[in-house]
Design an enzyme around this catalytic site. Sequence first.
Site, PDB file in Angstrom:
ATOM      1  N   GLN A  72       0.881   0.681   1.057  1.00 57.64           N
ATOM      2  CA  GLN A  72       0.349   1.503   2.161  1.00 57.64           C
ATOM      3  C   GLN A  72       0.956   2.902   2.178  1.00 57.64           C
ATOM      4  O   GLN A  72       0.637   3.694   3.063  1.00 57.64           O
ATOM      5  CB  GLN A  72       0.629   0.814   3.515  1.00 57.64           C
ATOM      6  CG  GLN A  72      -0.061  -0.519   3.692  1.00 57.64           C
ATOM      7  CD  GLN A  72      -1.581  -0.404   3.819  1.00 57.64           C
ATOM      8  OE1 GLN A  72      -2.136   0.673   4.025  1.00 57.64           O
ATOM      9  NE2 GLN A  72      -2.262  -1.521   3.670  1.00 57.64           N
ATOM     10  N   HIS A  94       4.060  -7.555   4.347  1.00 52.84           N
ATOM     11  CA  HIS A  94       2.794  -8.220   4.024  1.00 52.84           C
ATOM     12  C   HIS A  94       3.171  -9.525   3.313  1.00 52.84           C
ATOM     13  O   HIS A  94       4.211  -9.600   2.656  1.00 52.84           O
ATOM     14  CB  HIS A  94       2.017  -7.293   3.082  1.00 52.84           C
ATOM     15  CG  HIS A  94       0.636  -7.722   2.733  1.00 52.84           C
ATOM     16  ND1 HIS A  94       0.381  -8.682   1.791  1.00 52.84           N
ATOM     17  CD2 HIS A  94      -0.575  -7.298   3.190  1.00 52.84           C
ATOM     18  CE1 HIS A  94      -0.927  -8.837   1.674  1.00 52.84           C
ATOM     19  NE2 HIS A  94      -1.532  -8.008   2.511  1.00 52.84           N
ATOM     20  N   ASP A 110       7.579  -2.037  -1.730  1.00 52.95           N
ATOM     21  CA  ASP A 110       6.133  -2.251  -1.734  1.00 52.95           C
ATOM     22  C   ASP A 110       5.486  -0.958  -1.232  1.00 52.95           C
ATOM     23  O   ASP A 110       5.584  -0.627  -0.045  1.00 52.95           O
ATOM     24  CB  ASP A 110       5.825  -3.445  -0.814  1.00 52.95           C
ATOM     25  CG  ASP A 110       4.328  -3.639  -0.582  1.00 52.95           C
ATOM     26  OD1 ASP A 110       3.533  -2.771  -0.978  1.00 52.95           O
ATOM     27  OD2 ASP A 110       3.968  -4.672   0.017  1.00 52.95           O
ATOM     28  N   CYS A 116      -2.535 -10.373   7.311  1.00 54.88           N
ATOM     29  CA  CYS A 116      -1.669 -10.836   6.206  1.00 54.88           C
ATOM     30  C   CYS A 116      -0.206 -10.538   6.503  1.00 54.88           C
ATOM     31  O   CYS A 116       0.564 -10.155   5.601  1.00 54.88           O
ATOM     32  CB  CYS A 116      -2.062 -10.211   4.868  1.00 54.88           C
ATOM     33  SG  CYS A 116      -3.686 -10.675   4.347  1.00 54.88           S
ATOM     34  N   LYS A 148      -6.365   0.974  -2.661  1.00 54.15           N
ATOM     35  CA  LYS A 148      -6.047   1.518  -1.340  1.00 54.15           C
ATOM     36  C   LYS A 148      -5.926   3.040  -1.400  1.00 54.15           C
ATOM     37  O   LYS A 148      -5.765   3.689  -0.379  1.00 54.15           O
ATOM     38  CB  LYS A 148      -4.754   0.908  -0.811  1.00 54.15           C
ATOM     39  CG  LYS A 148      -4.923  -0.576  -0.481  1.00 54.15           C
ATOM     40  CD  LYS A 148      -3.704  -1.126   0.209  1.00 54.15           C
ATOM     41  CE  LYS A 148      -3.655  -2.631   0.189  1.00 54.15           C
ATOM     42  NZ  LYS A 148      -4.605  -3.264   1.098  1.00 54.15           N
TER      43      LYS A 148
END
Length: 403
Positions: A201, A121, A198, A362, A224
């Site tokens: 997700q 991202h 990261d 993104c 999220k």
Amino acid sequence: MTISEIRSFFPVLNQKVYDKPLIYFDSAASAQKPVQVLMCEEKLHNDFYGNIHRGAHFMADKATIEFENVRTKVAEFINAPHREEIIFTKGTTESINLVAFSFCEAFLNEGDEIIVSEMEHHANIVPWQLAAQRKKAKILKLPFNDSGILEIEKLAELISEKTKIVAVTHVSNVLGTINPVNEIVKIAHQKNVPVLVDGAQAVPHLKIDVQEIGADFYAFSAHKMYGPNGVGMLYGKKEWLEKMPPYQGGGEMISEVSFEETTFNELPYKFEAGTPHISGVIAFGAALRFVEEVGFDSIRKHETELLKLATAGLKQIPGIKIYGEAPEKSGVISFNIEGIHPYDLGMLLDKSGIAVRTGHLCADTVMQHYQIGGCLRISFGIYNTVAEVETFLATFNKIRLMF
Ligand code: PLP
């Protein structure tokens, strides 16, 4: 918990848009919030709101205790060894910017290198580019193949004595690929290079254990994973955080200030300048409890069922191209259909009550890999149903025949 019990906590889903029952297939962008989270935030404002840490009254003390309890809860949730390794931020983007600024301020020098995967991202590319520009360093790309699988066998070759950090996503927001982050960390650590993961997700779908992963930094957002927006966290190993300079100045991050000099507070406060999103953090705790109550085994099983059904259905449609077919995927499908612009599809699906995401998601480097300008993405949350997937497939088929 059954799917209808789960859905009962999300009254927002029981509505019609354009006179059609809402189907929310955009949880990878932001998930809806259960009543437990909404009520928690409201309760704080109704019962005991006050500014935290420096208050000298009942409400400020109570808010501080609740806020700090969530830090302990987050540490337990991701199995961090120390609660002071949890820093509250605005979200994944701010967490990564914090590390990119502060870590690079301390450890990145001219000519050094940062390895970033091709499937990131923008939030896990641009902060590193800014740091590299500041320090005259270089970004190297860890590529993925056309199936959406990272070529981690290339990582060891990319790492040199110039490499200062590796930044990689746990789960791709476009491809859905679940990356073998444990292995990536192992390869980097063999060469004494730290890794930032990261997890934006990953946390809504997978049980995270930062000690098992071994990551030096792990970042995610609350919104999220059914929590409030404007809140996230950064986990960082103490040995790094202690050596890193503050990211922002003011508020709780100071120990003493004079015009000559400022000394800084201990961890985690050194990295928490200004009044944080108090109600958001406290409601983040409610989101963590909610997700745990549903249980990661059920979440994964349910989302995998939806993923398989939707993938199989889409694959029967002529002209479909799915981006990302790794064997280990989360509930995300990005695709295009020959001859139809994704924006047109997205708009017509919206008019049919189905919320999806269109565009570059993104992730321009992923778009560049496939030489496309954009695509359409459907993404699942714990509240989506098999019937919704079937309605989506039938609606999608009807729409494509209109072109
Ligand atoms: N990283 C990934 C993989 C994402 O999917 C996102 C958001 O979509 C982000 C980072 C940025 O998250 P936020 O906007 O919550 O900071």
